[in-house]
Design a protein around this motif. Structure first.
Motif, short mmCIF file in Angstrom:
data_model
loop_
_atom_site.label_atom_id
_atom_site.label_comp_id
_atom_site.label_asym_id
_atom_site.label_seq_id
_atom_site.Cartn_x
_atom_site.Cartn_y
_atom_site.Cartn_z
N TYR A 75 -46.90 0.74 15.27
CA TYR A 75 -47.52 0.36 13.99
C TYR A 75 -47.88 -1.13 14.00
O TYR A 75 -48.93 -1.52 13.48
CB TYR A 75 -46.55 0.65 12.84
N ILE A 76 -46.99 -1.93 14.58
CA ILE A 76 -47.24 -3.38 14.64
C ILE A 76 -48.50 -3.67 15.44
O ILE A 76 -49.35 -4.47 15.04
CB ILE A 76 -46.03 -4.10 15.29
N SER A 77 -48.64 -3.00 16.58
CA SER A 77 -49.81 -3.22 17.43
C SER A 77 -51.10 -2.77 16.77
O SER A 77 -52.13 -3.45 16.86
CB SER A 77 -49.63 -2.49 18.76
N GLU A 78 -51.06 -1.64 16.09
CA GLU A 78 -52.27 -1.15 15.42
C GLU A 78 -52.74 -2.10 14.32
O GLU A 78 -53.94 -2.21 14.04
CB GLU A 78 -52.02 0.25 14.82
N LEU A 79 -51.80 -2.82 13.71
CA LEU A 79 -52.13 -3.77 12.66
C LEU A 79 -52.36 -5.18 13.21
O LEU A 79 -52.60 -6.12 12.44
CB LEU A 79 -51.01 -3.82 11.60
N ALA A 81 -50.22 -7.22 14.34
CA ALA A 81 -49.23 -8.06 13.66
C ALA A 81 -48.11 -8.48 14.60
O ALA A 81 -47.00 -8.80 14.16
CB ALA A 81 -48.65 -7.30 12.46
N GLU A 82 -48.39 -8.52 15.90
CA GLU A 82 -47.35 -8.88 16.88
C GLU A 82 -46.78 -10.28 16.63
O GLU A 82 -45.62 -10.55 16.97
CB GLU A 82 -47.90 -8.80 18.30
N ASN A 83 -47.58 -11.17 16.05
CA ASN A 83 -47.13 -12.54 15.80
C ASN A 83 -46.03 -12.60 14.74
O ASN A 83 -45.36 -13.64 14.60
CB ASN A 83 -48.30 -13.42 15.36
N PHE A 173 -46.24 -0.33 6.37
CA PHE A 173 -46.18 -1.61 7.08
C PHE A 173 -47.28 -2.54 6.59
O PHE A 173 -47.07 -3.75 6.45
CB PHE A 173 -46.29 -1.40 8.59
N GLY A 174 -48.46 -1.99 6.32
CA GLY A 174 -49.56 -2.80 5.82
C GLY A 174 -49.21 -3.46 4.51
O GLY A 174 -49.52 -4.65 4.28
N GLN A 182 -56.47 -3.31 5.93
CA GLN A 182 -56.55 -2.98 7.35
C GLN A 182 -55.77 -1.70 7.64
O GLN A 182 -56.22 -0.84 8.41
CB GLN A 182 -55.99 -4.14 8.18
N ALA A 183 -54.60 -1.55 7.01
CA ALA A 183 -53.76 -0.39 7.23
C ALA A 183 -54.41 0.88 6.69
O ALA A 183 -54.43 1.92 7.36
CB ALA A 183 -52.39 -0.59 6.58
#
Length: 348
Positions: A75-79, A81-83, A173-174, A182-183
């Protein structure tokens, strides 16, 4: 004049009500049967199974998070949001190149594994939230973290049996990361793809019979008839040998019981992570008695695997459309002539 004054008063009152409604919007979003999300006046309430969470407007969006499960990295990668990730457990099981790169650079810390989490390191990182599946044996650790002011959020996405409901966690998560639009856009894209693929599968002229999973010791653990695997097989327009079963969990059978049901099986999917049929047979010689082993096709989930990390359990958790596309390619290759499998691989 009096009627006009009364009308003016009523108009102003209605306008004030509308303005008040705009100030305090309330919206409930059902992610799945397990998870509901409600937003009111900027505050977010989440009901996840037996756990409830209330986040104030000034707590969101989260800026620093820790992941204790590799599956949530999808989910993090799709958004993108890795940072936001400052710590992960068992990094050897994470497939994401971006997260692995940040680990090497020291931007993300290793905080232990499911045998023992490094509580001191977690506390020193001061995350806004930790995301994990709930494991009862770690309740003392969770309590220690909570007592030190760290928010632990339990999300058991692995319990979701409807593929698109598992995908829908991206909306949760979004909301928590300030990436709502974005989500939602990503979810709607995957949902549209999934439904189009499901419709495409119905054009197939044949509906092959399918066997899934493999034996461990003397027991075959087959997906129940209401599990996500069974739903994928059905949506790919194939006939699962336990389609009439009502379980949302694994069903245990002896080899003899499976053998009795497997005479017409043409495809065997999710057959572990074996590297060849020979190696598979070396581990369990009885497989040679199955028609599908000798005359059918066998597929394993090693299409995107690096050492201990397997992207099927990461991005595949979110990209239900690509998982379905793989199954359609396997069962009805004529419908997707130019598509190459993403997560699956045929065993030779």
């Amino acid at each position: 004049m009096k009627p006009r004054i009364l009308l003016l008063i009523v108009f102003l009152a209605l306008t004030a009500c509308k303005r008040e409604q705009k100030k305090s919007p309330s919206e409930t979003v059902s992610i799945s049967n397990h998870v509901q999300l409600k937003e009111e006046s900027g505050n977010v309430h989440i009901q996840s199974g037996n756990f409830s969470y209330d986040f104030k407007q000034n707590q969101l969006p989260f800026k620093k998070i820790i992941l204790l499960n590799a599956s949530m990295a999808g989910y993090i990668s799709e958004l993108e949001a890795e940072n936001l990730v400052i710590g992960v457990a068992s990094p050897e099981y994470i497939y994401s190149d971006k997260i692995q790169s940040l680990l090497k650079e020291g931007e993300i810390q290793n905080v232990g594994n499911e045998q023992k989490y490094d509580v001191e390191k977690i506390l020193s990182l001061k995350p806004d939230a930790i995301f994990t599946n709930h494991i009862a044996s770690f309740d003392n650790t969770y309590k220690l973290l909570k007592d030190n002011g760290i928010q632990v959020v339990f999300l058991d996405e692995y319990m979701e049996q409807k593929p698109l409901e598992k995908t829908a966690y991206i909306k949760l998560f979004g909301k928590l990361f300030g990436k709502d639009k974005q989500a939602v856009a990503k979810y709607e894209e995957i949902e549209k793809n999934y439904n189009q693929l499901k419709h495409l599968a119905l054009q197939a002229k044949e509906r092959p019979t399918v066997l899934a999973n493999e034996m461990y010791g003397d027991i075959w653990y087959l997906p129940g008839g209401k599990t996500s695997v069974a739903n994928f097989i059905s949506d790919a327009n194939a006939n699962y040998i336990l389609k009439n079963n009502a379980e949302e969990k694994a069903v245990t059978m002896s080899f003899e019981e499976v053998f009795a049901k497997a005479d017409q099986v043409q495809y065997w999917i999710n057959a572990g992570n074996h590297i060849s049929k020979k190696e598979m047979l070396g581990m369990n010689p009885v497989y040679s008695k199955l028609n599908v082993f000798n005359q059918g096709k066998i597929y394993v989930i090693t299409g995107k695997e690096k050492a201990k990390a397997n992207d099927f359990f990461e991005s595949g958790v979110v990209r239900s459309d690509l998982v379905l596309k793989d199954y359609i390619k396997i069962f009805h290759p004529e419908l997707l002539p130019d598509y190459q499998l993403t997560y699956m691989k045929e065993l030779q």
